[in-house]
Design a protein around this motif. Structure first.
Motif, PDB file in Angstrom:
ATOM      1  N   THR A  81      -2.720   6.831  -5.326  1.00 40.07           N
ATOM      2  CA  THR A  81      -2.161   5.507  -3.975  1.00 40.07           C
ATOM      3  C   THR A  81      -0.724   5.107  -4.015  1.00 40.07           C
ATOM      4  OG1 THR A  81      -1.857   3.632  -6.672  1.00 40.07           O
ATOM      5  CG2 THR A  81      -3.733   4.040  -5.928  1.00 40.07           C
ATOM      6  N   ILE A 135      -4.913   7.116 -14.739  1.00 36.49           N
ATOM      7  CA  ILE A 135      -3.895   6.521 -14.172  1.00 36.49           C
ATOM      8  C   ILE A 135      -2.988   7.343 -13.889  1.00 36.49           C
ATOM      9  CG2 ILE A 135      -2.224   5.453 -14.826  1.00 36.49           C
ATOM     10  CD1 ILE A 135      -2.969   3.401 -16.936  1.00 36.49           C
ATOM     11  N   ALA A 139      -2.304  -1.457 -12.296  1.00 37.56           N
ATOM     12  CA  ALA A 139      -1.564  -0.642 -10.788  1.00 37.56           C
ATOM     13  C   ALA A 139      -2.965  -1.111  -9.681  1.00 37.56           C
ATOM     14  CB  ALA A 139      -1.883   1.009 -11.712  1.00 37.56           C
ATOM     15  N   LEU A 140      -3.463  -0.764 -10.317  1.00 35.89           N
ATOM     16  CA  LEU A 140      -5.034  -1.097  -8.982  1.00 35.89           C
ATOM     17  C   LEU A 140      -4.259  -2.322  -8.607  1.00 35.89           C
ATOM     18  CD1 LEU A 140      -8.198  -0.159 -10.524  1.00 35.89           C
ATOM     19  CD2 LEU A 140      -7.349   0.353  -8.657  1.00 35.89           C
ATOM     20  N   THR A 187       0.676  -4.480  -2.878  1.00 35.68           N
ATOM     21  CA  THR A 187       1.170  -3.985  -1.529  1.00 35.68           C
ATOM     22  C   THR A 187       0.593  -3.762  -0.168  1.00 35.68           C
ATOM     23  OG1 THR A 187       1.810  -2.898  -3.098  1.00 35.68           O
ATOM     24  CG2 THR A 187       2.796  -2.365  -1.227  1.00 35.68           C
ATOM     25  N   ALA A 220       0.343   3.469  -0.503  1.00 36.19           N
ATOM     26  CA  ALA A 220       1.388   2.381  -0.257  1.00 36.19           C
ATOM     27  C   ALA A 220       2.781   2.282   0.188  1.00 36.19           C
ATOM     28  CB  ALA A 220       1.207   1.739  -1.934  1.00 36.19           C
ATOM     29  N   PHE A 230      -1.255  -2.609  -6.221  1.00 36.10           N
ATOM     30  CA  PHE A 230      -1.963  -1.094  -4.994  1.00 36.10           C
ATOM     31  C   PHE A 230      -2.638  -2.118  -3.546  1.00 36.10           C
ATOM     32  CE2 PHE A 230      -4.958   1.976  -2.534  1.00 36.10           C
ATOM     33  CZ  PHE A 230      -4.424   1.969  -1.707  1.00 36.10           C
ATOM     34  N   LEU A 242      -4.953   7.471 -10.238  1.00 36.60           N
ATOM     35  CA  LEU A 242      -5.024   7.301  -9.318  1.00 36.60           C
ATOM     36  C   LEU A 242      -3.329   6.274  -9.361  1.00 36.60           C
ATOM     37  CD1 LEU A 242      -7.051   4.751  -9.527  1.00 36.60           C
ATOM     38  CD2 LEU A 242      -5.370   3.195 -10.614  1.00 36.60           C
ATOM     39  N   LEU A 243      -2.482   6.720 -10.146  1.00 37.38           N
ATOM     40  CA  LEU A 243      -1.436   6.514  -9.014  1.00 37.38           C
ATOM     41  C   LEU A 243      -0.736   8.090  -8.682  1.00 37.38           C
ATOM     42  CD1 LEU A 243       1.429   5.565 -12.243  1.00 37.38           C
ATOM     43  CD2 LEU A 243       0.968   4.344  -9.674  1.00 37.38           C
ATOM     44  N   GLY A 255      -2.096  -2.015 -17.933  1.00 37.26           N
ATOM     45  CA  GLY A 255      -1.331  -0.861 -16.786  1.00 37.26           C
ATOM     46  C   GLY A 255      -2.343  -0.454 -15.578  1.00 37.26           C
ATOM     47  N   LEU A 256      -4.015   0.098 -16.833  1.00 42.85           N
ATOM     48  CA  LEU A 256      -5.178   0.650 -14.491  1.00 42.85           C
ATOM     49  C   LEU A 256      -5.076  -0.769 -14.279  1.00 42.85           C
ATOM     50  CD1 LEU A 256      -6.499   2.981 -14.668  1.00 42.85           C
ATOM     51  CD2 LEU A 256      -8.693   1.939 -16.299  1.00 42.85           C
ATOM     52  N   ILE A 293       4.561   0.221   3.388  1.00 41.55           N
ATOM     53  CA  ILE A 293       5.547  -0.020   3.532  1.00 41.55           C
ATOM     54  C   ILE A 293       5.871   0.696   4.851  1.00 41.55           C
ATOM     55  CG2 ILE A 293       7.752  -0.290   2.388  1.00 41.55           C
ATOM     56  CD1 ILE A 293       6.290  -0.745  -0.360  1.00 41.55           C
TER      57      ILE A 293
END
Lengths: 164, 90, 106
Positions: free
Chosen positions: C74, C67, B69-70, B76, C78, B73, C70-71, B65-66, C82
């Motif tokens: 990010t 995570i 996610a990276l 995108t 992102a 990113f 990080l989220l 998952g890590l 967009i």
């Protein structure tokens, strides 16, 4: 030089966290990898100049408060967004608004934009350095001046003491 | 560990959500909407992996998952920059 | 007790994710979809990760925290990328009463 060593150490720590290991060999490998990365890319990454200096103690005390405020904003924003999605609140006035940058330093602008974009209901579209404006898209702009006032109040109350 | 009922129901539910988003990727009206749908797709996949790791009790799924996610990113950002000025790096 | 808490968090996360996806399907243009999809999704994932981390060992907890951080860093970037791309390519807003304060500089 201090910045380079600091970045390399930070990257090494991140490496350890990602592996979830406490092996010194891994730490050495991580720091070496980090140092190589910083040496290769350091010149191309332009670090924003520090604006106003803040006392470290003040920053350490107020940072959790700031985080809590941002999290509260996320909760409120998600609740509002959920109501709008299931038709309980209207969705008639989305739009693009300009917010003045005001007294924020370059760091402050980045943190403001990040915090505001993280809470649902607002997205940063553009930073207009010539007119010193932040361009946001909001889900409800029926009253733009109230939004601007809220944005300023959030900065004054929580952010100014941490990231001016 | 969630109880088994919640875990399996959740697994099926997330798979359904993934299906809906895949349809939206295929049928997006504009390019930005397609990029956004892809971003959401990986976000939901990370959620699915978190669910699986919770049941499993081991961290393998979360490592995936890590990385996911990276990767999503960076993907995108590159896609947006390409859409914006026809070059991934300016 | 922990299992019940974990279940509640899982269901909460799934509900938030579902609202995000439903909003993404229902909203008319890319700007409004951004609000529903990427940001409502973030809190859902965090709830799922918290449910996982409740009973996990150290390895799982570090990864879950990593995570989350990080989220948190990010997703806004992102979303901004967009939104900026759509705005610069002048993608339309489909709601008739939408306001645009930048319309005069085109």
């Amino acid at each position: 030089m201090r910045a380079v060593i600091g970045s390399a150490l930070g990257l090494g720590l991140l490496f350890m966290l990602t592996l979830a290991s406490i092996d010194p060999v891994d730490l050495a490998l991580g720091v070496t990898l980090g140092a190589v990365l910083v040496a290769l890319l350091g010149r191309r990454l332009r670090l924003a100049p520090d604006g106003v200096a803040v006392a470290p103690i003040q920053r350490a005390v107020w940072f959790p408060v700031f985080l809590g405020a941002v999290f509260a904003e996320i909760l409120v924003g998600t609740w509002d967004m959920a109501l709008r999605v299931v038709h309980l609140r209207d969705l008639k006035h989305p739009g693009v608004v300009r917010f003045p940058i005001g007294e924020r330093s370059e760091h402050g602008v980045a943190i403001s934009a990040l915090a505001t974009t993280l809470s649902p209901g607002s997205v940063l579209l553009e930073i207009d350095w010539e007119r010193r404006d932040l361009v946001f898209h909001f889900i409800d702009v029926s009253d733009p001046d109230r939004l601007r006032e809220r944005f300023e109040r959030f900065y004054d109350r929580y952010q100014r003491k941490v990231f001016p | 560990m969630s109880s088994n009922v919640v875990f399996y129901a959740g697994l099926v539910w997330v798979a359904g959500l993934l299906g809906v988003v895949v349809v939206r990727v295929a049928r997006a009206e504009t390019t930005a909407q397609r990029i956004l749908a892809l971003d959401l797709l990986t976000l939901i996949l990370v959620g699915l992996l978190a669910l699986a790791a919770g049941q499993d009790g081991r961290a393998y799924a979360l490592e995936a998952g890590l990385a996911l996610a990276l990767l999503s990113f960076v993907a995108t950002l590159a896609a947006c920059r390409y859409y914006e000025n026809r070059r991934p790096f300016s | 007790m922990i299992i019940v808490l974990s279940d509640i968090l899982t269901v909460l996360g799934l509900a938030i994710l579902t609202i995000g996806v439903y909003g993404f399907v229902r909203m008319p243009d890319v700007y409004t979809q951004l609000h529903a999809a990427s940001k409502a999704g973030f809190l859902g994932i965090v709830a799922l990760l918290a449910s996982t981390a409740l009973h996990g060992d150290g390895a799982i907890i570090t990864r879950a925290v990593l995570i989350t951080v990080l989220l948190a860093l990010t997703t806004p970037v992102a979303a901004h990328a967009i939104g900026r791309a759509a705005h610069r390519r002048e993608e339309p807003m489909h709601i008739s009463e939408a306001v645009d304060e930048t319309v005069d500089d085109r």
